[in-house]
Design a protein around this motif. Structure first.
Motif, PDB file in Angstrom:
ATOM      1  N   SER A 129       0.847  -1.186   0.000  1.00 29.71           N
ATOM      2  CA  SER A 129       0.000   0.000   0.000  1.00 29.71           C
ATOM      3  C   SER A 129       0.882   1.235   0.000  1.00 29.71           C
ATOM      4  O   SER A 129       1.794   1.349   0.823  1.00 29.71           O
ATOM      5  CB  SER A 129      -0.913   0.002   1.236  1.00 29.71           C
ATOM      6  N   LEU A 130       0.617   2.166  -0.921  1.00 34.82           N
ATOM      7  CA  LEU A 130       1.399   3.387  -0.975  1.00 34.82           C
ATOM      8  C   LEU A 130       1.159   4.234   0.270  1.00 34.82           C
ATOM      9  O   LEU A 130       0.016   4.412   0.707  1.00 34.82           O
ATOM     10  CB  LEU A 130       1.033   4.200  -2.218  1.00 34.82           C
ATOM     11  N   TYR A 131       2.234   4.738   0.813  1.00 33.62           N
ATOM     12  CA  TYR A 131       2.138   5.688   1.912  1.00 33.62           C
ATOM     13  C   TYR A 131       1.453   6.952   1.403  1.00 33.62           C
ATOM     14  O   TYR A 131       1.769   7.452   0.322  1.00 33.62           O
ATOM     15  CB  TYR A 131       3.547   6.004   2.412  1.00 33.62           C
ATOM     16  N   TYR A 137      -3.609   7.223   7.303  1.00 32.59           N
ATOM     17  CA  TYR A 137      -4.588   8.313   7.299  1.00 32.59           C
ATOM     18  C   TYR A 137      -4.512   9.040   8.631  1.00 32.59           C
ATOM     19  O   TYR A 137      -4.236   8.429   9.668  1.00 32.59           O
ATOM     20  CB  TYR A 137      -6.001   7.773   7.084  1.00 32.59           C
ATOM     21  N   GLU A 138      -4.761  10.338   8.599  1.00 34.06           N
ATOM     22  CA  GLU A 138      -4.755  11.130   9.821  1.00 34.06           C
ATOM     23  C   GLU A 138      -6.154  11.123  10.423  1.00 34.06           C
ATOM     24  O   GLU A 138      -7.053  11.829   9.967  1.00 34.06           O
ATOM     25  CB  GLU A 138      -4.317  12.569   9.531  1.00 34.06           C
ATOM     26  N   LEU A 139      -6.310  10.306  11.456  1.00 32.12           N
ATOM     27  CA  LEU A 139      -7.595  10.234  12.140  1.00 32.12           C
ATOM     28  C   LEU A 139      -7.720  11.323  13.202  1.00 32.12           C
ATOM     29  O   LEU A 139      -8.724  12.028  13.280  1.00 32.12           O
ATOM     30  CB  LEU A 139      -7.772   8.865  12.789  1.00 32.12           C
ATOM     31  N   GLN A 140      -6.681  11.443  14.011  1.00 28.31           N
ATOM     32  CA  GLN A 140      -6.708  12.424  15.096  1.00 28.31           C
ATOM     33  C   GLN A 140      -5.294  12.600  15.637  1.00 28.31           C
ATOM     34  O   GLN A 140      -4.631  11.638  15.994  1.00 28.31           O
ATOM     35  CB  GLN A 140      -7.646  11.932  16.211  1.00 28.31           C
ATOM     36  N   LEU A 168      -0.556  11.364  11.815  1.00 27.43           N
ATOM     37  CA  LEU A 168      -0.783  10.281  10.859  1.00 27.43           C
ATOM     38  C   LEU A 168      -0.848   8.936  11.569  1.00 27.43           C
ATOM     39  O   LEU A 168      -0.082   8.677  12.500  1.00 27.43           O
ATOM     40  CB  LEU A 168       0.332  10.273   9.813  1.00 27.43           C
ATOM     41  N   ASP A 169      -1.763   8.082  11.113  1.00 25.64           N
ATOM     42  CA  ASP A 169      -1.944   6.755  11.698  1.00 25.64           C
ATOM     43  C   ASP A 169      -1.779   5.674  10.643  1.00 25.64           C
ATOM     44  O   ASP A 169      -1.966   5.905   9.445  1.00 25.64           O
ATOM     45  CB  ASP A 169      -3.339   6.620  12.324  1.00 25.64           C
ATOM     46  N   TYR A 194      -2.353   2.278  14.572  1.00 29.75           N
ATOM     47  CA  TYR A 194      -1.085   2.610  15.208  1.00 29.75           C
ATOM     48  C   TYR A 194      -0.663   4.022  14.810  1.00 29.75           C
ATOM     49  O   TYR A 194      -0.931   4.470  13.691  1.00 29.75           O
ATOM     50  CB  TYR A 194       0.021   1.636  14.788  1.00 29.75           C
ATOM     51  N   THR A 195       0.015   4.697  15.713  1.00 35.17           N
ATOM     52  CA  THR A 195       0.606   5.974  15.347  1.00 35.17           C
ATOM     53  C   THR A 195       1.750   5.734  14.376  1.00 35.17           C
ATOM     54  O   THR A 195       2.498   4.759  14.510  1.00 35.17           O
ATOM     55  CB  THR A 195       1.162   6.696  16.579  1.00 35.17           C
ATOM     56  N   PHE A 196       1.882   6.616  13.391  1.00 33.22           N
ATOM     57  CA  PHE A 196       3.006   6.490  12.463  1.00 33.22           C
ATOM     58  C   PHE A 196       4.245   7.046  13.154  1.00 33.22           C
ATOM     59  O   PHE A 196       4.269   8.204  13.568  1.00 33.22           O
ATOM     60  CB  PHE A 196       2.741   7.253  11.166  1.00 33.22           C
ATOM     61  N   PRO A 197       5.304   6.243  13.305  1.00 33.21           N
ATOM     62  CA  PRO A 197       6.456   6.687  14.094  1.00 33.21           C
ATOM     63  C   PRO A 197       7.276   7.751  13.382  1.00 33.21           C
ATOM     64  O   PRO A 197       7.478   7.702  12.169  1.00 33.21           O
ATOM     65  CB  PRO A 197       7.265   5.399  14.282  1.00 33.21           C
ATOM     66  N   GLU A 198       7.739   8.704  14.156  1.00 34.36           N
ATOM     67  CA  GLU A 198       8.705   9.666  13.662  1.00 34.36           C
ATOM     68  C   GLU A 198      10.092   9.209  14.084  1.00 34.36           C
ATOM     69  O   GLU A 198      10.269   8.116  14.618  1.00 34.36           O
ATOM     70  CB  GLU A 198       8.377  11.053  14.223  1.00 34.36           C
ATOM     71  N   GLU A 199      11.099  10.044  13.833  1.00 34.86           N
ATOM     72  CA  GLU A 199      12.456   9.658  14.188  1.00 34.86           C
ATOM     73  C   GLU A 199      12.576   9.462  15.695  1.00 34.86           C
ATOM     74  O   GLU A 199      12.060  10.237  16.484  1.00 34.86           O
ATOM     75  CB  GLU A 199      13.448  10.726  13.713  1.00 34.86           C
TER      76      GLU A 199
END
Length: 717
Positions: free
Chosen positions: A190-192, A242-245, A248-249, A262-267
């Protein structure tokens, strides 16, 4: 879990394939979006919410089963569906603008559209079309589960392929693809994306053992992988971002019906679980969008049976207010449906044709659990399951599943009649999905037959045939990463005869699991490498026209291969010369792999016995005063110890059985004499109790026999 989501049921369609629910781009910011669903009845549904009510914008007539669907076009408002080897294109309003026959032999199993380019996969063949004309193709030789296209440069298209040999391949035209190896089979790509903007170099991947990773296409056109959710679980069936709240999730749908956010992890951060629920049947699609109410993002979910619902960020209080306003209208609709049902009953003066076939739509999957060398068998219907009958012509063990609420009944079987297992699972009401666990025995191939009946259609039964390979607990490895084994401790089996590469490849599919669709040939020779998930021994197969050579650390694997391959050759009246070279050091190699597990199992069994004795003697009431520190520690860890024991309560017997079989096969290969498993167990009994390598080896090298030892390499016809 910090994300409060509320469920809203939208609609129900027919049975759906994976990825056949898509959300159109929003016409205005934060406004509701339309979505499209395709099902196995061949019906295409376009839905939209107006004035708080779900309405059908377009619905096509029934037709052939729709296996794949994607959204394309400049504004992402064109619908492309695949049935069989044909692709059709519709506008959002339902106008047919494309009907294209791909001329592929097999049905399309994966598809993607990027501008004028269409990628279609059929079994193990990838093909790309540009303006409906052939552009390039690639024969992977492995099952292709998914495909996406990336526009890296002007007029340059890169195809990302999810392949059944635990690899993701990057294909550029007819050039040799770059290969990225994964620890498990990738099933979903799935494309980000952020909002309606999709990335040109980042792709999410879901695997068969439940992992989720992020692939990044680098400047040298190779992939780099960053694992986001490095865990094991049920197979990933759908992915989206998708950004739910609050950021990005990652949206995840799984085979066991679980939906996760899940939360999309940052650095320097790890993903955290924000939401989890279970739909009681496998998830075919999860996608983010604004569906039910403007300004409230949600997760749109479609299940295998065709149920469509949303997990919305809208507060529950607002949902209840809307439900109260529409209650009167809902009652009126129910009354109309009841009247229509009564009319249909009165008009039903015809009888059903008894010769008309009734077909149940069954979704099933058999996956190997490497940790305990067992299989998970999942079965689901689009209607509630009534009974599941399990029959096997080879010995298998049926294991308990905690989540399985079905009532199991075992029947007496007669192995002499080829019937080793006969069991019935009687399901509870409204059970669409059932999980079973089973364990096979190495060296005993056969067929597992599953008969499924439905509570809705009790006279209709569906049969599923599942082949059980002789070496079913072996896992295929990456051939291009293994060196040719030489010398000890590998035993060698060599077959010479009038067979072809394709013929030998077909014979190996009876012995080994996950054999690819076609042999991978390099200079006319094919190679396969396997590792036993239970013992850990390696097995390598190399074969070409007229010659096949097998290297194995475990002599039992070599003997099983020899027996089955010679049997297949005899069936086809093909003469074989068979040479078996036994490595003396292979026995110690196998025992060195088994003994640590045997010691650990013995220690675990001892701990459980002590805990049971303490419970029987009622010494747990005040352990600090009556027990030594060692026993006090056991009581503190009792739950963990017994849970570990419950995973495989027969581990000691299984390990003893492997060593016993090793001795029986060693006698056959080294001294050409057959002994029974009972006699072998008696001879090994004292050594198994001691768990000492030297004592076990002494039993194997004991030559107390009047039968002369044959040459280690002798032709057999």
């Amino acid at each position: 879990m910090t994300l409060p989501l509320s469920r809203i049921d939208y609609a129900a369609v027919g049975v759906t394939s994976r990825g056949t629910t898509k959300v159109f781009s929003a016409t205005e910011h934060r406004q509701t979006q339309k979505f499209v669903v395709a099902d196995h009845d061949g019906v295409l549904h376009v839905y939209g919410v107006k004035k708080g009510e779900l309405q059908v914008s377009f619905k096509s007539l029934p037709g052939p089963k729709i296996s794949k669907m994607v959204i394309g076009g400049t504004a992402r408002d064109k619908i492309f569906i695949a049935h069989g080897n044909t692709v059709k294109g519709y506008t959002k309003k339902g106008k047919l603008f494309l009907e294209f026959d791909t001329n592929l032999i097999d049905p399309i199993s994966a598809m993607y559209v990027l501008g004028p380019d269409l990628a279609a996969c059929a079994r193990d063949l990838y093909h790309r079309y540009h303006d409906c004309k052939d552009a390039d193709s690639y024969l992977a030789g492995e099952t292709l589960y998914d495909v996406v296209l990336l526009p890296v440069e002007r007029s340059t298209i890169y195809a990302i392929l999810a392949c059944g040999d635990c690899a993701v391949r990057v294909l550029h035209g007819t050039k040799t693809p770059a290969v990225l190896r994964l620890p498990s089979v990738p099933t979903v790509l799935s494309l980000y994306r952020e909002g309606d903007v999709e990335s040109k170099d980042r792709v999410l991947v879901g695997t068969m053992d439940g992992k989720v990773g992020l692939l990044i296409l680098q400047g040298n056109k190779t992939l780099r992988i960053t694992w986001l959710l490095n865990m094991t679980g049920s197979e990933v069936t759908s992915l989206d971002t998708y950004e739910l709240q609050d950021g990005l999730d990652i949206l995840v749908g799984r085979q066991d019906g679980t939906v996760e956010v899940y939360t999309f992890p940052e650095e320097d951060t790890l993903p955290s679980l924000r939401y989890r629920s279970n739909a009681s049947e496998s998830i075919s699609s999860v996608v983010g969008g604004i569906i039910g109410a403007a300004g409230y993002p949600e997760v749109l979910v479609t299940t295998y049976s065709g149920r469509i619902f949303g997990l919305t960020t809208r507060p529950p209080g607002l949902l209840e207010a809307d439900q109260s306003d529409g209650l009167a209208k809902l009652r009126a609709e129910i009354q109309q449906l009841q009247e229509k049902l009564n009319e249909d009953k009165e008009a039903a003066n015809f009888t059903v044709d008894p010769l008309a076939p009734l077909i149940l739509s069954v979704n099933h999957r058999l996956l190997l659990n490497k940790e305990d060398a067992s299989y998970s068998l999942s079965i689901e219907l689009d209607t509630p399951i009534d009974n599941i009958l399990v029959q096997s012509d080879t010995p298998i063990g049926l294991l308990d599943v905690e989540s399985n609420s079905a009532v199991v009944s075992l029947s007496t079987c007669n192995p002499r009649e080829g019937n080793f297992v006969l069991a019935t699972y009687r399901c509870q009401v409204n059970t669409n999905h059932l999980e079973m666990r089973l364990r096979t025995i190495e060296g005993q191939p056969g067929t597992l037959q599953i008969y499924v009946t439905s509570q809705v259609q009790p006279k209709c039964c569906r049969r599923i045939l599942i082949p059980i390979c002789a070496l079913s607990l072996h896992v295929r490895q990456h051939e291009d990463e293994d060196e040719e084994p030489s010398g000890e401790p590998f035993n060698e089996l060599k077959l010479i005869g009038g067979f072809t590469v394709a013929e030998m490849h077909a014979w190996l599919s009876f012995v080994l699991p996950d054999v690819p669709e076609r042999p991978h040939l390099q200079e006319g020779e094919a190679a396969l490498t396997y590792v036993s998930s239970f013992v850990g021994t390696a097995l390598r197969c190399t074969y070409k026209k007229g010659t096949a050579v097998f290297y194995g650390e475990n002599i039992s694997s070599i003997i099983i291969l020899r027996d089955i391959l010679t049997r297949e050759a005899t069936k086809r009246k093909i003469k074989l010369d068979v040479f078996c070279d036994v490595a003396e050091g292979s026995i110690s190699r196998v025992l060195e792999l088994i003994l640590p597990r045997l010691n650990a199992a013995h220690e675990l069994v001892t701990k459980v016995k002590i805990l049971n004795a303490l419970e029987e003697w009622e010494l747990k009431e005040n352990p600090k005063e009556n027990l030594c520190p060692e026993y006090q520690e056991l009581i503190q860890n009792e739950a963990e110890i017994k849970a570990q024991m419950a995973k495989d309560s027969e581990i000691m017997d299984r390990l003893h059985g492997v060593i016993t079989d090793l001795y029986v096969d060693w006698e056959r290969a080294k001294r050409s004499r057959r002994i029974s498993s009972k006699d072998a167990a008696e001879k090994l009994s004292a050594a198994l109790q001691s768990r000492e390598l030297a004592q076990l080896l002494q039993v194997f090298v004991d030559t107390n026999s009047t039968v002369p030892a044959p040459s280690s390499a002798s032709p057999v016809i």
